[in-house]
Every structure is written in structure tokens, then in C-alpha cells.
Design a protein around this motif. Sequence first.
Motif, PDB file in Angstrom:
ATOM      1  N   HIS A  90       0.895  -1.329   0.308  1.00  0.00           N
ATOM      2  CA  HIS A  90      -0.028  -0.091  -0.125  1.00  0.00           C
ATOM      3  C   HIS A  90       0.596   1.035   0.168  1.00  0.00           C
ATOM      4  CE1 HIS A  90      -4.143  -1.584   1.412  1.00  0.00           C
ATOM      5  NE2 HIS A  90      -3.636  -2.245   0.986  1.00  0.00           N
ATOM      6  N   ARG A  91       2.284   0.641  -0.935  1.00  0.00           N
ATOM      7  CA  ARG A  91       2.816   2.446  -0.327  1.00  0.00           C
ATOM      8  C   ARG A  91       3.093   2.476  -2.167  1.00  0.00           C
ATOM      9  NH1 ARG A  91       8.523   3.651  -0.702  1.00  0.00           N
ATOM     10  NH2 ARG A  91       8.914   5.663   1.410  1.00  0.00           N
ATOM     11  N   VAL A  92       2.914   4.088  -2.302  1.00  0.00           N
ATOM     12  CA  VAL A  92       2.646   4.614  -3.889  1.00  0.00           C
ATOM     13  C   VAL A  92       4.094   4.990  -3.722  1.00  0.00           C
ATOM     14  CG1 VAL A  92       1.782   6.294  -4.997  1.00  0.00           C
ATOM     15  CG2 VAL A  92       0.637   4.927  -3.825  1.00  0.00           C
ATOM     16  N   GLU A  93       4.628   4.241  -5.376  1.00  0.00           N
ATOM     17  CA  GLU A  93       6.589   4.517  -5.094  1.00  0.00           C
ATOM     18  C   GLU A  93       6.361   6.292  -6.407  1.00  0.00           C
ATOM     19  OE1 GLU A  93       8.517   4.325  -3.445  1.00  0.00           O
ATOM     20  OE2 GLU A  93       8.110   2.120  -1.744  1.00  0.00           O
ATOM     21  N   LEU A  94       5.528   7.443  -6.117  1.00  0.00           N
ATOM     22  CA  LEU A  94       5.451   8.196  -6.265  1.00  0.00           C
ATOM     23  C   LEU A  94       5.818   9.556  -5.510  1.00  0.00           C
ATOM     24  CD1 LEU A  94       2.533   7.753  -8.632  1.00  0.00           C
ATOM     25  CD2 LEU A  94       4.305   7.929  -9.367  1.00  0.00           C
ATOM     26  N   SER A  95       6.769  10.491  -6.336  1.00  0.00           N
ATOM     27  CA  SER A  95       6.822  11.708  -5.435  1.00  0.00           C
ATOM     28  C   SER A  95       5.377  12.351  -5.497  1.00  0.00           C
ATOM     29  CB  SER A  95       7.717  12.590  -6.173  1.00  0.00           C
ATOM     30  OG  SER A  95       7.678  12.700  -6.910  1.00  0.00           O
ATOM     31  N   GLN A  96       5.590  13.895  -4.841  1.00  0.00           N
ATOM     32  CA  GLN A  96       4.264  14.797  -4.423  1.00  0.00           C
ATOM     33  C   GLN A  96       4.002  15.090  -6.588  1.00  0.00           C
ATOM     34  OE1 GLN A  96       3.446  16.820  -2.044  1.00  0.00           O
ATOM     35  NE2 GLN A  96       4.045  15.447  -0.204  1.00  0.00           N
ATOM     36  N   THR A  97       5.727  15.230  -6.895  1.00  0.00           N
ATOM     37  CA  THR A  97       4.931  16.272  -8.638  1.00  0.00           C
ATOM     38  C   THR A  97       4.299  14.975  -9.202  1.00  0.00           C
ATOM     39  OG1 THR A  97       7.376  17.416  -7.972  1.00  0.00           O
ATOM     40  CG2 THR A  97       6.520  17.373  -9.669  1.00  0.00           C
ATOM     41  N   GLU A 140       6.041   9.451   3.834  1.00  0.00           N
ATOM     42  CA  GLU A 140       7.084   8.510   4.852  1.00  0.00           C
ATOM     43  C   GLU A 140       8.361   9.065   3.872  1.00  0.00           C
ATOM     44  OE1 GLU A 140       5.999   4.333   4.318  1.00  0.00           O
ATOM     45  OE2 GLU A 140       4.639   4.311   6.155  1.00  0.00           O
ATOM     46  N   GLN A 141       9.119   9.713   4.227  1.00  0.00           N
ATOM     47  CA  GLN A 141      10.180  10.400   2.956  1.00  0.00           C
ATOM     48  C   GLN A 141       9.851  10.465   1.252  1.00  0.00           C
ATOM     49  OE1 GLN A 141      13.100   7.267   3.141  1.00  0.00           O
ATOM     50  NE2 GLN A 141      14.051   7.984   4.532  1.00  0.00           N
ATOM     51  N   GLY A 142       9.084  11.807   1.512  1.00  0.00           N
ATOM     52  CA  GLY A 142       7.842  12.278   0.090  1.00  0.00           C
ATOM     53  C   GLY A 142       6.979  10.974  -0.532  1.00  0.00           C
ATOM     54  N   ARG A 143       7.553   9.976   0.143  1.00  0.00           N
ATOM     55  CA  ARG A 143       6.362   8.431  -0.464  1.00  0.00           C
ATOM     56  C   ARG A 143       4.757   8.699   0.640  1.00  0.00           C
ATOM     57  NH1 ARG A 143       9.898  10.860  -3.712  1.00  0.00           N
ATOM     58  NH2 ARG A 143      10.773   8.351  -5.325  1.00  0.00           N
ATOM     59  N   VAL A 144       3.720   8.513  -0.178  1.00  0.00           N
ATOM     60  CA  VAL A 144       2.603   7.352   0.177  1.00  0.00           C
ATOM     61  C   VAL A 144       2.182   6.481   0.565  1.00  0.00           C
ATOM     62  CG1 VAL A 144       0.234   8.430   0.141  1.00  0.00           C
ATOM     63  CG2 VAL A 144       1.428   9.417  -1.058  1.00  0.00           C
ATOM     64  N   ARG A 145       2.007   5.901   1.671  1.00  0.00           N
ATOM     65  CA  ARG A 145       1.894   4.571   2.361  1.00  0.00           C
ATOM     66  C   ARG A 145      -0.074   5.312   3.011  1.00  0.00           C
ATOM     67  NH1 ARG A 145       4.029   0.073   3.173  1.00  0.00           N
ATOM     68  NH2 ARG A 145       5.836   1.246   3.899  1.00  0.00           N
ATOM     69  N   VAL A 146      -0.613   3.828   2.891  1.00  0.00           N
ATOM     70  CA  VAL A 146      -2.553   3.652   2.489  1.00  0.00           C
ATOM     71  C   VAL A 146      -2.623   3.157   3.742  1.00  0.00           C
ATOM     72  CG1 VAL A 146      -4.475   3.588   1.928  1.00  0.00           C
ATOM     73  CG2 VAL A 146      -2.989   4.612   0.289  1.00  0.00           C
ATOM     74  N   LEU A 147      -2.821   4.102   4.681  1.00  0.00           N
ATOM     75  CA  LEU A 147      -3.215   3.234   6.276  1.00  0.00           C
ATOM     76  C   LEU A 147      -4.515   2.329   5.749  1.00  0.00           C
ATOM     77  CD1 LEU A 147      -1.246   5.659   8.849  1.00  0.00           C
ATOM     78  CD2 LEU A 147       0.083   3.730   7.632  1.00  0.00           C
ATOM     79  N   ASP A 148      -5.332   4.172   6.169  1.00  0.00           N
ATOM     80  CA  ASP A 148      -6.927   3.010   5.824  1.00  0.00           C
ATOM     81  C   ASP A 148      -7.353   3.255   4.808  1.00  0.00           C
ATOM     82  OD1 ASP A 148      -9.229   3.287   6.574  1.00  0.00           O
ATOM     83  OD2 ASP A 148      -9.380   3.835   8.207  1.00  0.00           O
TER      84      ASP A 148
END
Length: 227
Positions: free
Chosen positions: A171-178, A207-215
Amino acid sequence: MDHAKLAALQGPDSIFSGLSLQDWADLAGRAVQVNFIKGKELLSQGEAGDSMLILTEGSARVSMLSPHGREIVLAYAEPGAVLGEIALLDGGERTASVVATSAGVALQLGRNALRDFAASHPDFAWSLMQQLARRLRTADQTIESDRAYASGPRLARYLKRLIRQDVEATHRVELSQTELGNFAGMSREHINRQLRSWEESGVISLEQGRVRVLDTDMLEDISESEG
């Protein structure tokens, strides 16, 4: 090459879903193995599409440039992904670029090789037409659906699509916010505000600029809200 593993990696949307192990052995025998390093451009938007790739190891970013030069990230490809089939089939230019995000291996299949394979496997040719028709229907439905949503729910829907591609279920998205903004068609500032709000609500963590979905349930609710 492990044909059973390659067959198992094909999702229901793959043009090669449903091939038997014998079919895969035949298909692989008509292809050329290509090794690549991280950062290598595997396919280039606008070039002639006389071949396609089946990713067997590694990962890659699929993106396109808008008329104004803005990169729009379309997807992140994992092993089993089929890349470049549109230009191969219709004879037009590549509609997107593919850049390796890690070292890996792919099978490269030329147009003549695919044509010969289809000629010797009539069931595949019919399955291919059905698959392309389903893709067109899904694309039309997705475009119309996304138009109806405000930016927050639209971003949630994009996150859902990205984590569905995560074969390891982190559930971690390996994308920067840009990159995420490019993917969802939103500015980096807008993305940042929305993600911070969701982080405070416990929907995600950064997490270090990456998104992990928790819910994931809450993300689902947001994606279907009216904004």
C-alpha cells in the motif's frame, strides 16, 4: 524462462491472459530477450511502434507528454506488464514513453512475430479483439466517471488504482508528490495540502515524501464522495 510464472503474472486485462503454457513457450520462442538498466528509455512517445515488450523482471514508469510539455504519469509497470502493444497493433506512433525505474529484463516481440503467432493461434486472435473492446469500454467509463469528481475524490481514485498495481500489497505508492500530481492532473501545492489533511486524519502516512495508505476503507469512502 519460467513460462508458468509469466502466465500467472498476466492479469485479466492483459492481451495474453488465457494462454496455455505451451502457447507461452511458442510466444517466447518468437521473442528476443532484452536486458536493461535503471533509467533506460524502453519505449519513446512518438516513435514508430514496430515491437512490444513483456516485462519479466524489474519495473518501469509509463508516461506521456501533454501538448504543453507536461509529463503525465499513466502507470507503473511491474513484471508481467505488456508495453507498447497499441502502436504495434495499429501501426501508429507510440502514445507513451516507458522508462525503467529499476534494472530488469523484458521479452521484445516484433509485429511480424505477433502476426504469425496470431495466425497459428486463432483463439488468441479472437481473445485479443475481445480484450481491446473491453479496454475501450473501461477507458470510456473511467473518463466519464473521473469528470464527475472533485479534486480530492479524484486523487483518492488515482491512489486506489496505484495501490491495486502493488503486487506486494505494501500500500505504498512509489511516486513523489510532483509525479502524483502529474498522474492525477493536480498541482504539487494542491496535492501537498490534500495529503497533509489525509495524514492528519489517519488515512495515509508520508514516508520520505512517499505515500502509504493506512486506511483503505476510508480512502474508498473519499473516492466515492462528492468532494
